[in-house]
Design a protein around this motif. Structure first.
Motif, PDB file in Angstrom:
ATOM      1  N   PHE A  96      19.282  -3.486  -4.014  1.00 42.61           N
ATOM      2  CA  PHE A  96      19.465  -2.079  -3.659  1.00 42.61           C
ATOM      3  C   PHE A  96      18.879  -1.153  -4.732  1.00 42.61           C
ATOM      4  CE2 PHE A  96      23.411  -3.039  -0.825  1.00 42.61           C
ATOM      5  CZ  PHE A  96      22.574  -3.419   0.201  1.00 42.61           C
ATOM      6  N   LEU A  97      19.033  -1.527  -6.003  1.00 41.67           N
ATOM      7  CA  LEU A  97      18.435  -0.732  -7.084  1.00 41.67           C
ATOM      8  C   LEU A  97      16.919  -0.672  -6.949  1.00 41.67           C
ATOM      9  CD1 LEU A  97      20.495  -1.935 -10.190  1.00 41.67           C
ATOM     10  CD2 LEU A  97      20.396   0.416  -9.317  1.00 41.67           C
ATOM     11  N   ALA A  98      16.303  -1.811  -6.648  1.00 40.81           N
ATOM     12  CA  ALA A  98      14.842  -1.862  -6.499  1.00 40.81           C
ATOM     13  C   ALA A  98      14.376  -0.996  -5.333  1.00 40.81           C
ATOM     14  CB  ALA A  98      14.385  -3.303  -6.311  1.00 40.81           C
ATOM     15  N   ILE A  99      15.163  -0.974  -4.248  1.00 41.49           N
ATOM     16  CA  ILE A  99      14.826  -0.132  -3.097  1.00 41.49           C
ATOM     17  C   ILE A  99      14.970   1.345  -3.461  1.00 41.49           C
ATOM     18  CG2 ILE A  99      15.547   0.535  -0.760  1.00 41.49           C
ATOM     19  CD1 ILE A  99      16.471  -2.436  -0.408  1.00 41.49           C
ATOM     20  N   GLU A 100      16.102   1.683  -4.079  1.00 41.50           N
ATOM     21  CA  GLU A 100      16.356   3.088  -4.439  1.00 41.50           C
ATOM     22  C   GLU A 100      15.304   3.631  -5.397  1.00 41.50           C
ATOM     23  OE1 GLU A 100      21.242   3.105  -4.013  1.00 41.50           O
ATOM     24  OE2 GLU A 100      20.329   2.534  -5.908  1.00 41.50           O
ATOM     25  N   LYS A 101      14.877   2.793  -6.337  1.00 44.73           N
ATOM     26  CA  LYS A 101      13.902   3.235  -7.342  1.00 44.73           C
ATOM     27  C   LYS A 101      12.456   3.072  -6.864  1.00 44.73           C
ATOM     28  CE  LYS A 101      17.056   2.441 -11.212  1.00 44.73           C
ATOM     29  NZ  LYS A 101      17.160   3.828 -11.683  1.00 44.73           N
ATOM     30  N   GLU A 102      12.282   2.551  -5.643  1.00 47.84           N
ATOM     31  CA  GLU A 102      10.956   2.416  -5.017  1.00 47.84           C
ATOM     32  C   GLU A 102       9.957   1.734  -5.954  1.00 47.84           C
ATOM     33  OE1 GLU A 102       9.675   6.118  -3.290  1.00 47.84           O
ATOM     34  OE2 GLU A 102      11.591   6.447  -2.283  1.00 47.84           O
ATOM     35  N   THR A 103      10.359   0.575  -6.474  1.00 44.08           N
ATOM     36  CA  THR A 103       9.526  -0.152  -7.445  1.00 44.08           C
ATOM     37  C   THR A 103       8.496  -1.020  -6.711  1.00 44.08           C
ATOM     38  OG1 THR A 103      11.268  -1.834  -7.528  1.00 44.08           O
ATOM     39  CG2 THR A 103      11.243  -0.181  -9.285  1.00 44.08           C
ATOM     40  N   TYR A 104       7.592  -0.347  -5.984  1.00 44.94           N
ATOM     41  CA  TYR A 104       6.663  -1.052  -5.111  1.00 44.94           C
ATOM     42  C   TYR A 104       5.597  -1.797  -5.913  1.00 44.94           C
ATOM     43  CZ  TYR A 104       8.958   1.898  -1.682  1.00 44.94           C
ATOM     44  OH  TYR A 104       9.908   2.526  -0.915  1.00 44.94           O
ATOM     45  N   GLY A 105       5.298  -3.001  -5.433  1.00 43.32           N
ATOM     46  CA  GLY A 105       4.318  -3.843  -6.111  1.00 43.32           C
ATOM     47  C   GLY A 105       4.882  -4.632  -7.268  1.00 43.32           C
ATOM     48  N   GLU A 106       6.178  -4.483  -7.529  1.00 41.23           N
ATOM     49  CA  GLU A 106       6.795  -5.152  -8.683  1.00 41.23           C
ATOM     50  C   GLU A 106       7.518  -6.441  -8.267  1.00 41.23           C
ATOM     51  OE1 GLU A 106       6.230  -4.322 -11.649  1.00 41.23           O
ATOM     52  OE2 GLU A 106       5.627  -2.222 -11.573  1.00 41.23           O
ATOM     53  N   ILE A 107       7.630  -7.336  -9.246  1.00 42.13           N
ATOM     54  CA  ILE A 107       8.344  -8.599  -9.091  1.00 42.13           C
ATOM     55  C   ILE A 107       9.441  -8.638 -10.143  1.00 42.13           C
ATOM     56  CG2 ILE A 107       8.154 -11.125  -9.190  1.00 42.13           C
ATOM     57  CD1 ILE A 107       5.158 -10.784  -8.516  1.00 42.13           C
ATOM     58  N   PHE A 108      10.647  -9.081  -9.750  1.00 40.94           N
ATOM     59  CA  PHE A 108      11.769  -9.109 -10.688  1.00 40.94           C
ATOM     60  C   PHE A 108      12.473 -10.464 -10.669  1.00 40.94           C
ATOM     61  CE2 PHE A 108      11.409  -4.643  -9.367  1.00 40.94           C
ATOM     62  CZ  PHE A 108      11.326  -4.019 -10.609  1.00 40.94           C
ATOM     63  N   THR A 147       0.847  -1.206   0.000  1.00 39.89           N
ATOM     64  CA  THR A 147       0.000   0.000   0.000  1.00 39.89           C
ATOM     65  C   THR A 147       0.880   1.254   0.000  1.00 39.89           C
ATOM     66  OG1 THR A 147      -0.123  -0.173   2.421  1.00 39.89           O
ATOM     67  CG2 THR A 147      -2.002  -1.040   1.156  1.00 39.89           C
ATOM     68  N   PRO A 148       1.650   1.466  -1.081  1.00 37.91           N
ATOM     69  CA  PRO A 148       2.512   2.652  -1.113  1.00 37.91           C
ATOM     70  C   PRO A 148       1.667   3.922  -1.167  1.00 37.91           C
ATOM     71  CG  PRO A 148       2.480   1.538  -3.248  1.00 37.91           C
ATOM     72  CD  PRO A 148       1.715   0.672  -2.298  1.00 37.91           C
ATOM     73  N   PRO A 149       2.178   5.042  -0.663  1.00 36.20           N
ATOM     74  CA  PRO A 149       3.565   5.259  -0.199  1.00 36.20           C
ATOM     75  C   PRO A 149       3.826   4.829   1.243  1.00 36.20           C
ATOM     76  CG  PRO A 149       2.359   7.312  -0.080  1.00 36.20           C
ATOM     77  CD  PRO A 149       1.404   6.299  -0.646  1.00 36.20           C
ATOM     78  N   ASP A 150       2.774   4.357   1.950  1.00 33.49           N
ATOM     79  CA  ASP A 150       2.974   4.007   3.364  1.00 33.49           C
ATOM     80  C   ASP A 150       3.813   2.746   3.534  1.00 33.49           C
ATOM     81  OD1 ASP A 150       1.341   6.155   4.115  1.00 33.49           O
ATOM     82  OD2 ASP A 150      -0.454   4.951   3.811  1.00 33.49           O
ATOM     83  N   PHE A 151       3.520   1.730   2.715  1.00 34.81           N
ATOM     84  CA  PHE A 151       4.212   0.443   2.855  1.00 34.81           C
ATOM     85  C   PHE A 151       4.332  -0.184   1.474  1.00 34.81           C
ATOM     86  CE2 PHE A 151       4.266  -4.198   3.832  1.00 34.81           C
ATOM     87  CZ  PHE A 151       5.390  -4.225   4.643  1.00 34.81           C
ATOM     88  N   GLY A 152       5.570  -0.318   1.011  1.00 33.72           N
ATOM     89  CA  GLY A 152       5.796  -0.838  -0.332  1.00 33.72           C
ATOM     90  C   GLY A 152       6.451  -2.202  -0.306  1.00 33.72           C
ATOM     91  N   VAL A 153       5.899  -3.139  -1.083  1.00 28.24           N
ATOM     92  CA  VAL A 153       6.426  -4.499  -1.170  1.00 28.24           C
ATOM     93  C   VAL A 153       7.117  -4.694  -2.519  1.00 28.24           C
ATOM     94  CG1 VAL A 153       5.810  -6.956  -1.283  1.00 28.24           C
ATOM     95  CG2 VAL A 153       4.677  -5.452   0.384  1.00 28.24           C
TER      96      VAL A 153
END
Length: 331
Positions: free
Chosen positions: A214-226, A156-162
């Motif tokens: 770390f890239l995924a965290i920095e870019k705040e790619t919430y809700g995404e799967i890689f 539930t971004p921006p509060d909590f991003g998975v």
């Protein structure tokens, strides 16, 4: 997000991936807290705050998540087979418990380390993150699928991003399944690869995996799967021949897959009879004979992911580590 000076909780900080993630997080200027299930010493000299306790214990999870900006959840059962109940306890219930504790504590980012094994053992060439998932009646594959299903609804971004990272076959100094165990079997002249080594090991050097996280965290790619691998097509045969050569050992032989599974099944039964812990399970053959590459195009596009350490350098670093490590103590 600028990760410098952020506080990160790493579950499984005393294990292969968690330990290296902690080391690289500290290099990046992050404050590190770790959660581990018992008092293993290998995490004690990191300069991190260590909490000992179970993932499935709500008070422990709540304590671990207090004052944290990011959770990197690496703790899991990674065996090739076993009791589905035991796998679910850690891989599903434990994952849901730490994710909910993180959300309640006001954590901004939750990264779940999943696996490409969610696609099963027989999947199409260049399967993407939207590809069909398959539990294969295997407790590891099945519970990694279930864990993803538990935590994605919490996003539930921006509060909590998975963010979910489906890691390939992670190798490097400390890797039990792809370095330590096969080498120990090779030293005993008990190692073989299946079906002439056809198919592809989707290797990812440990530091490349952590870079992608770390890239995924920095870019705040919430809700995404890689999917994260090195993006190279290395056959099982080439990989295991290279591993043997690195140790100065004879080239492993090949056996038909069904023969290998039967041999390992009989060996496992013998070990159980003498109350010995199984060193290699019959199901490992399925893990070591997957057919195709996984697509990492999404990570390349959204994260600008480019593996910094190629296979040659990764194996060289691993060889240097092997020369100064008594690996039999790691099993």
């Amino acid at each position: 997000m600028n990760i410098k000076n952020k506080t990160i909780l790493i579950t499984g900080i005393d294990e292969f991936i968690g330990l290296r993630a902690a080391e690289l997080a500290i290099v990046q200027g992050m404050k590190v807290r770790g959660l581990q299930k018992d008092n293993r010493e290998n995490s004690q000299n990191l300069g991190a705050e260590i909490i000992v306790g179970s993932l499935t214990d709500p008070p422990i999870a709540q304590k671990a998540c207090q004052g944290v900006d990011i959770v990197l959840h690496t703790a899991q059962i990674t065996q090739e087979a076993g009791s589905l109940k035991d796998f679910r306890e850690i891989n599903v219930i434990g994952t849901a418990n730490i994710a909910k504790a993180a959300k309640n504590a006001g954590v901004k980012t939750f990264v779940h380390l999943s696996s490409v094994l969610v696609y099963g053992f027989n999947y199409p060439e260049n399967i993407t993150e939207s590809g069909q998932l398959c539990g294969e009646d295997n407790p590891y594959c099945q519970t990694k699928i279930e864990a993803e299903a538990e935590i994605l609804p919490l996003n539930t971004p921006p509060d909590f991003g998975v963010i979910i990272i489906r890691a390939g076959d992670v190798y490097g100094p400390g890797s039990i399944p792809w370095i330590v165990r096969p080498i120990l079997m090779m030293r005993q002249k008990l190692f073989a690869y299946a079906n002439d080594g056809k198919g592809v090991i989707n290797h990812v050097y440990i530091d490349n995996l952590i870079d992608a996280i770390f890239l995924a965290i920095e870019k705040e790619t919430y809700g995404e799967i890689f999917n994260i691998t090195d993006g190279q097509e290395t056959s099982w045969k080439d990989y295991f021949i290279r591993l043997a050569a690195m140790e100065g050992l004879p080239t492993p032989m090949s056996l038909p897959k069904d023969e290998m599974k039967l041999f390992l099944k009989l060996r496992h039964q013998g070990q159980k009879l003498f109350r010995k812990k199984a060193d290699v399970l019959p199901e490992s053959v399925d893990f070591m004979s997957r057919p195709h590459v996984y697509s990492v195009a999404k990570a390349q596009i959204l994260l600008d992911y480019k593996p910094k350490i190629n296979f040659e350098e990764g194996m060289q670093r691993t060889q240097e580590w092997l020369q100064k490590t008594e690996i039999q103590k790691l099993i």
